[in-house]
Enzyme design. Structure first.
Site, short mmCIF file in Angstrom:
data_model
loop_
_atom_site.label_atom_id
_atom_site.label_comp_id
_atom_site.label_asym_id
_atom_site.label_seq_id
_atom_site.Cartn_x
_atom_site.Cartn_y
_atom_site.Cartn_z
N ARG A 213 0.85 -1.20 0.00
CA ARG A 213 0.00 0.00 0.00
C ARG A 213 0.89 1.25 0.00
O ARG A 213 0.63 2.22 -0.71
CB ARG A 213 -0.94 0.00 1.22
CG ARG A 213 -1.96 -1.12 1.19
CD ARG A 213 -3.06 -0.93 2.23
NE ARG A 213 -2.63 -1.11 3.60
CZ ARG A 213 -2.66 -2.27 4.27
NH1 ARG A 213 -3.10 -3.36 3.66
NH2 ARG A 213 -2.26 -2.35 5.52
N LYS B 176 -12.54 14.71 4.71
CA LYS B 176 -13.63 14.21 3.89
C LYS B 176 -14.53 13.28 4.69
O LYS B 176 -14.02 12.49 5.51
CB LYS B 176 -13.09 13.45 2.69
CG LYS B 176 -14.19 13.10 1.69
CD LYS B 176 -13.78 12.01 0.74
CE LYS B 176 -14.12 10.66 1.34
NZ LYS B 176 -13.93 9.56 0.39
N GLU C 293 -19.50 15.14 1.34
CA GLU C 293 -19.76 14.21 0.23
C GLU C 293 -21.04 13.40 0.44
O GLU C 293 -21.02 12.34 1.06
CB GLU C 293 -18.56 13.25 0.05
CG GLU C 293 -18.77 12.27 -1.10
CD GLU C 293 -17.59 11.32 -1.32
OE1 GLU C 293 -16.61 11.38 -0.56
OE2 GLU C 293 -17.67 10.51 -2.26
N LYS D 74 -18.63 17.65 -2.47
CA LYS D 74 -18.21 16.54 -3.35
C LYS D 74 -19.42 15.67 -3.66
O LYS D 74 -19.76 14.76 -2.90
CB LYS D 74 -17.11 15.71 -2.67
CG LYS D 74 -16.71 14.44 -3.44
CD LYS D 74 -15.40 13.85 -2.96
CE LYS D 74 -15.11 12.52 -3.64
NZ LYS D 74 -13.78 12.00 -3.40
C1 5MM Z 1 -11.20 6.35 -2.82
O1 5MM Z 1 -12.42 5.79 -2.36
C2 5MM Z 1 -13.00 6.50 -1.27
C3 5MM Z 1 -13.07 5.70 -0.05
O2 5MM Z 1 -13.95 4.64 -0.12
P1 5MM Z 1 -14.13 3.62 1.13
O3 5MM Z 1 -14.31 4.40 2.38
O4 5MM Z 1 -15.38 2.87 0.74
O5 5MM Z 1 -12.95 2.74 1.18
C4 5MM Z 1 -14.34 7.13 -1.74
O6 5MM Z 1 -15.03 7.78 -0.71
C5 5MM Z 1 -14.01 8.12 -2.78
O7 5MM Z 1 -13.31 9.20 -2.21
C6 5MM Z 1 -15.19 8.71 -3.51
O8 5MM Z 1 -16.26 7.80 -3.66
C7 5MM Z 1 -14.71 9.12 -4.88
O9 5MM Z 1 -14.11 8.02 -5.52
P2 5MM Z 1 -14.62 7.59 -6.95
O10 5MM Z 1 -13.92 6.30 -7.23
O11 5MM Z 1 -16.13 7.45 -6.85
O12 5MM Z 1 -14.21 8.73 -7.86
#
Ligand code: 5MM
Length: 339
Positions: free
Chosen positions: A45, A136, A177, A219
Site C-alpha cells: 500500500r 472528507k 460528500e 463533493k
Molecule cells: C477512494 O475511495 C474513497 C473511499 O472509499 P471507502 O471508504 O469505501 O474505502 C471514496 O469515498 C471516494 O473518495 C469517492 O467515492 C470518490 O471516488 P470515486 O472512485 O467514486 O471517484
C-alpha cells in the site's frame, strides 16, 4: 500568507487542478489490489501510494490536494520521508478521510448511515498536527424500490453537518460528500430527483449547524443514469442536468464543487466535467475529486511490479492532465487518442 478556511478551499479548486481521492479504506484497497493479483500488505500500500505522490508532473500541475487514509497519513516513504511531506513538497495539500464508514442504518432496511462522530474533535486535532488541512466524510444514498427514505437522507445530512462544524472549529476545510450511488437501474430523472432532495437537506443542516460555506467544498455525484439503466443519458445531457439541478439547490457561497467519479469510465468522468465547464454560467469552480477515474489506469499499468513504475506514473500524469484540462473546458477526445 495567513492560512484561512477560505484560502485553503480556494486553493483546492485552483484552475487546472483537482483532488486525488486516495483514501481507500483497508477493505477497498484490498479489492483494488485483488484486481491486479497483489496482496494488500502495508508495504505494498505504501509503495503504490508513494508511486502516485512522487509523480511530479501530476502532483505539481494538476493535483491540488490528496485525500489520505489514517494509515497513509502516518506512513513514511522507502527513504524515510513522510508521505505527507512528498505531497507538500509538490505544492499539494494533504487531506484526510475521517468518517468510519457507511453502516447498516437500524430500522431502515437497505439503507446506510455513516459513522465516526464520536471522538472526532480529538482526531481532527491530531490530523491537523500531522499536516491535514482538509477532511472528507462520505454519506451513501442508494436508489432502489422505496429508497432512499427521507429518514436516511436526514440522518446522513445531520451527520455531515456535525462533521463539517467540527472540522471548521479545528481549522480544517470539510469536504461534504453526499454520494447518490449510480449502481442501480434507475434513469437520470430519478437520479436528479434524489440528488436534489439530498442536497436540499444537506444545505439546510449545514445552515442549522452554522457551517461557513465559504470554507466548505462539496463533493457530489453527477446527475447521471444508473449503470444498469437501459437508456444512458448523453454527455451533454448529464452536464446540462447536473448544472440545472445544482443551480436550484447549491448556494453560491460554496467556492467549489469537486465531483466523485462513482464508477464512470475514466474518459466519461473527464468528458462530463469538461462539458459542464464548457456550458459555464454557474457561481462555483467545478473540478474533480476522483478515486477510480484517476487511479484505474496507473493501478493496472503498475500491477505491483517495480519495472512498471515509470509507465504507471505516466498513466497517472496523463489522467491528471486530462482532468485538469476539463476544469477549464480545454479537454478534447483527440487528446486521449494521442496518449
Ligand atoms: C477512494 O475511495 C474513497 C473511499 O472509499 P471507502 O471508504 O469505501 O474505502 C471514496 O469515498 C471516494 O473518495 C469517492 O467515492 C470518490 O471516488 P470515486 O472512485 O467514486 O471517484
Amino acid at each position: 500568507m495567513t492560512e484561512t478556511l477560505e484560502s485553503i478551499a480556494e486553493a483546492m479548486v485552483a484552475p487546472g487542478k483537482g483532488i486525488l481521492a486516495a483514501d481507500e479504506s483497508s477493505g477497498t484497497i484490498k479489492k483494488r489490489f485483488d484486481s491486479i493479483n497483489l496482496e494488500s500488505t502495508e508495504d505494498n500500500r505504501r509503495d503504490y501510494r508513494e508511486m502516485l505522490f512522487r509523480t511530479e508532473e501530476a502532483m505539481k500541475n494538476n493535483i491540488s490536494g490528496v485525500i489520505l487514509y489514517d494509515e497513509t497519513i502516518r506512513q513514511k516513504a522507502k527513504d524515510g520521508t513522510p508521505l505527507v511531506d512528498l505531497i507538500k513538497a509538490a505544492g499539494s495539500i494533504p487531506g484526510i478521510k475521517v468518517d468510519m464508514g457507511a453502516k447498516e442504518m437500524a430500522g431502515f432496511p437497505g439503507e446506510k448511515i455513516t459513522e465516526g462522530l464520536d471522538g472526532l474533535r480529538e482526531r481532527l486535532a491530531e490530523y491537523y498536527d500531522l499536516g491535514a488541512r482538509f477532511a472528507k466524510w462520505r454519506a451513501v444514498i442508494d436508489i432502489a424500490d422505496g429508497i432512499p427514505t427521507q429518514g436516511c437522507i436526514e440522518a446522513n445530512a445531520e451527520a455531515l453537518a456535525r462533521y463539517a462544524a467540527l472540522c471548521q472549529e479545528q481549522k480544517i476545510v470539510p469536504i461534504v460528500e453526499p454520494e447518490v450511488l449510480m449502481d442501480g437501474g434507475h434513469d437520470i430523472d430519478r437520479c436528479d430527483e434524489v440528488t436534489e432532495a439530498a442536497l436540499r437537506t444537506v444545505f439546510a443542516r449545514l445552515a442549522a449547524h452554522r457551517v461557513n460555506l465559504e470554507g466548505t467544498i462539496l463533493k457530489p455525484n453527477m446527475v447521471i443514469s444508473g449503470k444498469k439503466c437501459t437508456k444512458q443519458a448523453s454527455v451533454e445531457e448529464v452536464a446540462a442536468r447536473t448544472i440545472a439541478c445544482f443551480k436550484k439547490v447549491v448556494p453560491a457561497a460554496i467556492p467549489g464543487i469537486v465531483y466523485l467519479s462513482g464508477g464512470q469510465s475514466d474518459e466519461d468522468a473527464t468528458a462530463h466535467l469538461n462539458a459542464m465547464n464548457a456550458i459555464g454560467g454557474f457561481p462555483w469552480k467545478m473540478s474533480f475529486s476522483y478515486g477510480r477515474a484517476l487511479q484505474h489506469a496507473p493501478l493496472t499499468t503498475w500491477g505491483g511490479k517495480a519495472e512498471n513504475v515509470a509507465a504507471a506514473q505516466a498513466a497517472f500524469a496523463h489522467r491528471a492532465k486530462m482532468n485538469g484540462l476539463a476544469t477549464q473546458a480545454g479537454w478534447k477526445k483527440d487528446l486521449e487518442k494521442a496518449a
